[in-house]
Design an enzyme around this catalytic site. Structure first.
Site, PDB file in Angstrom:
ATOM      1  N   GLY A 621     -26.050   3.395  44.766  1.00  0.00           N
ATOM      2  CA  GLY A 621     -25.467   4.683  44.430  1.00  0.00           C
ATOM      3  C   GLY A 621     -25.857   5.079  43.023  1.00  0.00           C
ATOM      4  O   GLY A 621     -26.970   4.821  42.588  1.00  0.00           O
ATOM      5  N   ASP A 733     -28.978 -12.390  38.551  1.00  0.00           N
ATOM      6  CA  ASP A 733     -29.997 -11.413  38.168  1.00  0.00           C
ATOM      7  C   ASP A 733     -30.061 -11.281  36.643  1.00  0.00           C
ATOM      8  O   ASP A 733     -29.993 -10.187  36.095  1.00  0.00           O
ATOM      9  CB  ASP A 733     -29.720 -10.055  38.835  1.00  0.00           C
ATOM     10  CG  ASP A 733     -30.985  -9.207  38.937  1.00  0.00           C
ATOM     11  OD1 ASP A 733     -32.081  -9.726  38.663  1.00  0.00           O
ATOM     12  OD2 ASP A 733     -30.865  -8.019  39.297  1.00  0.00           O
TER      13      ASP A 733
END
Ligand SMILES: *[C@@H]1O[C@H](CO)[C@@H](O)[C@H](O)[C@H]1NC(C)=O
Ligand SMILES: *[C@@H]1O[C@H](CO)[C@@H](O)[C@H](O)[C@H]1NC(C)=O
Length: 949
Positions: A621, A733
């Site tokens: 998004g 990450d």
């Protein structure tokens, strides 16, 4: 021009050798008499003048003679000479060079007798006060190559006889008060169209008028620069201008040209096209195929309104694009903003509408995007856009938008002025001259100034080794001025011959970088003589320089958006994806410090999620910027419909994240969970990502101690996630774009824990699809799909190498880990070879104490086998030791990491045992461990409970 320049240098050389050879010979009596007569009308001459009757033998300053004792060159540039030029000049019949430039009090009419100098090749009278007509006798100077009468007070019209100057390559009559039409051979017998060798028609800043005949130009002409701007030409632009094969610069702006612009598409070498401020009509010119264009200005004409032309996407070399008030509508192509040299785009007062979307690949040079007074209703803002460079006043989007009180809508700069960019030189008797560039390709000279500086320093090095300052400024006539201030070295003052031989650039012996275009120079008065008033003169000169410097800095600041200005918006997608489907869950999550926001509230804070407030986007998004009523800036992550996880999962995550609090982690402020919306509200981190800082995108240069501090900060954040978060969290990450820098340059780790928490699968390891970012990915995890905290350690090791090298992990087909290991192998464990791969900024700044130990740590982190890598805790400890041992202590560094753990009393539904013994904590103080482990876990998990106590 090049060839002429060589000829000139040769000529001057021959002339001076000749002069010295006959040092004792008597000057030709005719020439000696002529000079003595000329002298009678001049004051402020060098002391060498008039001391003897032998100008050649006694070496009067500025005079060069040939072997026959005839005067061949008279160069009195910039010596403050006053007076007029008498007819006696006509007696110096062997003269080849006459240069009296930059003597502002030398004036009166130019005598007709000048036409007797039939051997003259260079006639240069720039920036004096000559008045009256340009004598038609100049047409007799059949050997003339270079004619520069610019910046005087000549009146009347241009004599048609100039058309007889068939050797002329340079014709500069600019900045006078000339009137009338341009002479051409069809109407006037002779005219400028006959000057087929001319490369330069510089006729700007006069009041020339009439229409320009088609016959003025033809394809056999050598014209490179046509400067006709700031006159009063009327009628149509002749189509013949479009056939000039060598044309590079065409300035026709600020005239009264009418009609349709003729086809210019064959001008494939044209860099600069300026047609602004005329009365041109018809369609805006079609610039298809003109890929050399660097500077285009077609503003303020009467063009027919049109859609944004497709050729905007072809201008691959564009630096400055100005199309103000030309009736453009529609949307701008993203490609325009991606052209790498682009600095300025000015498209104000048009009808551009819809969304301004400059794309995500914006020129790093981009300094100004002025779209004031259009119909833009929204803007897509990417990380790479510098807010300070946007001007959007007078667009619908500025009404009520969150932007309405920010720079793009108010024009008000909030940051402090940047530090001075110009290094001034101080000395008692500086020589100052102004170079005026009449058609530069750029708007922001700062990008190119260093090129000019090194180039000029080389030119002037024989006179002023290393004592030069350059100060650029624009004056009201909109040309670029650069003041050169030079200090004498090993002497109190420059002498005449230094000024005449080094600083006299009037004959174009100096070639600036191409983008600066044509130039001329003006010397400022220099205190050569007159001991009484010398102090006063020095005062005036240095005073005015300082004033110029001061005004310039202020002016530059006010005029332009600073390149190095801080960006308002620069958060780089710090959030991972969440959720799918799901209706509202009736009961709000139980939160410690994060708060619950209603959809209405967040709509208010982001101005209804307008595009202008979008600061990032990804698969999950978008991220929006917002502002709480108390002024706190927030970043809101809003998931796309269809990418949402179940409501329960979302709720669980929120509850967990709301307890993750650490000064080196981006904090969760709250969330929204309503009407199918799932949003996370984070604190807003103003200084962008580590990646941007390392790669120079922020104008920040990180020194070694700062890099150590950033490494330490982010290691602490990760150590907290691994060992102190409850449940422990593996980031998955870790990379330089997920490390954000706050206003104090404290590093904060972002984008953690949203999609995967360490759960109670076997031995603290997780089977999962490999997720992460190429280049940072732990090879063991990749092979085995077994995720442990050591996978984060590997990625962190890559970040540490990035800190050393300032290169992305994968660059030019090289992998940073292998690159460093290879260099070290070759060097037999020595670190010297690393210099070649190390960040040059770091090398330049020096002082990287503790580097070998830091490198060793980084290499331990990127060991192939997870078990060989240290834990995040060990890494924190090691970096702290490196910093302490090398004296890099800072107030914000603490020896024992203190975490704000507030989960002591929280009840957590699921079990999160974390039994990877190799990450067990040894470095944190007892209190935080007590917080962490007492009463938080189900008692069945004995190993954990025991670990901390
Ligand atoms: C410019 O030329 C027009 C005629 O073409 C004339 O009416 C006008 O007065 C001129 N302007 C100036 C400033 O000379
Ligand atoms: C502009 O010129 C090119 C080629 O010269 C042509 O293909 C194109 O149709 C022209 N565009 C317009 C809007 O006239």
């Amino acid at each position: 021009m090049m060839r002429e320049r060589q000829q000139l240098l040769m000529l001057l050389f021959v002339l001076s050798v000749g002069g010295s050879r006959i040092a004792s010979a008597d000057t030709n009596p005719q020439d000696a008499a002529a000079l003595k007569s000329l002298m009678k009308k001049w004051t402020n001459l060098p002391a060498s003048w008039g001391k003897s009757n032998d100008p050649c033998g006694a070496k009067w300053d500025g005079i060069v003679c040939n072997s026959n004792s005839r005067v061949t060159s008279l160069n009195l540039f910039g010596i403050n000479m006053k007076g007029t030029l008498s007819d006696d000049i006509g007696s110096l019949t062997e003269l080849r060079v006459l240069d009296l430039s930059s003597n502002i009090e030398l004036g009166g009419p130019l005598p007709a007798a000048i036409g007797k100098l039939v051997k003259l090749e260079y006639l240069v009278l720039i920036s004096c006060s000559f008045s009256g007509p340009v004598p038609s006798e100049l047409g007799n100077l059949s050997q003339l190559i270079f004619l520069a009468l610019n910046s005087n007070k000549f009146t009347g019209s241009i004599p048609p006889s100039l058309g007889k100057l068939s050797r002329v390559t340079w014709l500069d009559l600019a900045d006078n008060q000339l009137t009338g039409p341009l002479p051409n051979s069809r109407d006037n017998g002779t005219g400028l169209d006959q000057l087929i060798k001319a490369e330069h028609f510089h006729l700007n800043q006069n009041t020339l008028q009439g229409s320009i005949p088609e016959s003025l130009f033809n394809s056999s002409m050598a014209l490179k620069h046509i400067l006709f701007d700031r006159n009063n030409f009327s009628g149509p632009i002749p189509a013949s201008v479009g056939v000039l094969p060598k044309l590079e610069i065409l300035r026709l702006n600020n005239n009264s040209f009418t009609g349709q612009v003729p086809a210019l598409n064959n001008l494939t070498k044209l860099h600069v096209l300026m047609l602004s401020n005329n009365k041109l009509s018809g369609m805006i010119p079609n610039l298809t195929g003109m890929t050399s264009l660097e500077n285009v200005d077609i503003s303020n004409n009467n063009f027919v309104s049109s859609e944004v032309p497709s050729w905007l996407s072809d201008l691959i070399n564009i630096i400055t694009l100005t199309m103000q008030s030309v009736g453009l509508s529609g949307q701008l192509p993203q490609k325009l903003f991606s052209f790498p040299k682009l600095q300025n785009v000015v498209l104000s007062d048009n009808q551009l509408n819809g969304t301004l979307d400059m794309g995500n690949n914006i020129s790093k040079e981009l300094d100004l995007v002025d779209i004031q007074n259009n119909k833009i209703s929204s803007v897509t803002v990417y990380n790479s856009i510098k807010f300070q460079s946007l001007k959007l006043e007078g667009n619908p989007l500025c009404n009520n938008s969150l932007l309405s009180d920010t720079t793009p809508c108010t024009g008000k700069q909030t940051e402090a002025p940047p530090p001075p960019l110009f290094v001034d030189v101080q000395c008692a008797n500086p020589f100052i001259e102004t170079i005026v560039f009449r058609a530069p390709s750029f708007a922001n000279v700062l990008e190119y100034l260093h090129q000019l500086e090194s180039n000029l320093s080389r030119q002037l090095s024989s006179c002023t080794p290393n004592r030069l300052a350059l100060v650029p400024y624009s004056n009201e006539d909109a040309y670029l001025n650069v003041d050169i201030k030079a200090c004498p070295v090993n002497q109190k003052k420059f002498n005449y011959s230094q000024i005449l031989n080094c600083f006299n650039l009037t004959l174009q012996s100096y070639k600036p970088p191409e983008k600066f275009g044509p130039y001329y120079v003006m010397a400022h008065p220099y205190p050569f003589h007159d001991k009484v008033s010398r102090a006063l003169l020095i005062g005036i000169v240095t005073g005015s320089v300082l004033l110029v410097v001061g005004l310039t800095l202020v002016g530059f600041y006010a005029m332009r958006q600073k390149k190095r200005a801080q960006r308002l918006v620069s958060i780089n997608n710090p959030f991972a994806s969440w959720g799918s489907m799901g209706e509202d869950i009736g009961e709000a999550p139980k939160l410690k410090s994060a708060r619950f926001f209603t959809l209405e509230e967040l709509k208010l804070y982001t101005n209804d999620f307008r595009e202008i407030n979008a600061i990032g986007a990804g698969g999950y998004g978008r991220v929006y910027r917002g502002k709480l009523p108390d002024g706190q800036l927030i970043a809101i992550k809003r998931s796309k419909e269809g990418s949402m996880q179940g409501g329960l999962e979302f709720k669980t995550e929120i509850e967990l994240l709301s307890r993750v609090h650490h000064k080196n982690l981006v904090g969760l402020v709250g969330f929204c969970f309503e009407k199918g919306e799932r949003m996370l509200v984070y604190e807003f981190i103003p200084n962008g990502t580590l990646s941007e800082a390392l790669y120079g995108m922020k104008g920040i240069q990180l020194d070694w101690s700062r890099r150590l501090k950033i490494a330490l900060d982010s290691a602490k954040g990760l150590a907290y996630l691994h060992d102190h978060a409850n449940p422990p969290i593996i980031h998955r990450d870790v990379k330089s774009t997920n490390i954000l820098l706050d206003e104090k340059m404290t590093a904060k780790v972002a984008d953690f824990g949203l999609s995967l928490l360490v759960s109670d699968s076997e031995e603290g390891q997780l089977c999962t699809n490999v997720k992460g970012t190429l280049g940072y990915l732990d090879p063991e995890y990749y092979m085995t799909q077994q995720l442990t905290a050591k996978s984060d350690v590997y990625s962190f090791g890559v970040v540490l190498l990035e800190l050393i090298m300032a290169k992305p992990p994968i660059h030019e087909n090289k992998y940073i880990v292998r690159e460093v290991k290879m260099v070290l192998d070759m060097e037999d464990g020595m670190y010297c070879g690393l210099k070649d791969v190390m960040d040059p900024v770091l090398q330049k700044m020096g002082g990287f104490l503790g580097f070998p130990r830091f490198l060793k740590l980084a290499l331990q982190c990127v060991q192939d086998t997870a078990a060989d890598r240290p834990s995040m805790n060990t890494i924190v400890r090691e970096i702290e030791v490196i910093m302490q041992d090398n004296g890099f202590t800072s107030a914000s560094m603490s020896t024992s990491s203190s975490f704000s753990i507030e989960s002591k009393t929280m009840k957590v539904a699921p079990k999160y045992p974390y039994s990877n013994a190799s990450t067990s904590s040894t470095t944190f103080d007892m209190d935080s461990r007590a917080f962490e482990y007492s009463g938080m876990f189900p008692s069945s998990n004995g190993s954990l409970k025991n670990r901390g106590t």
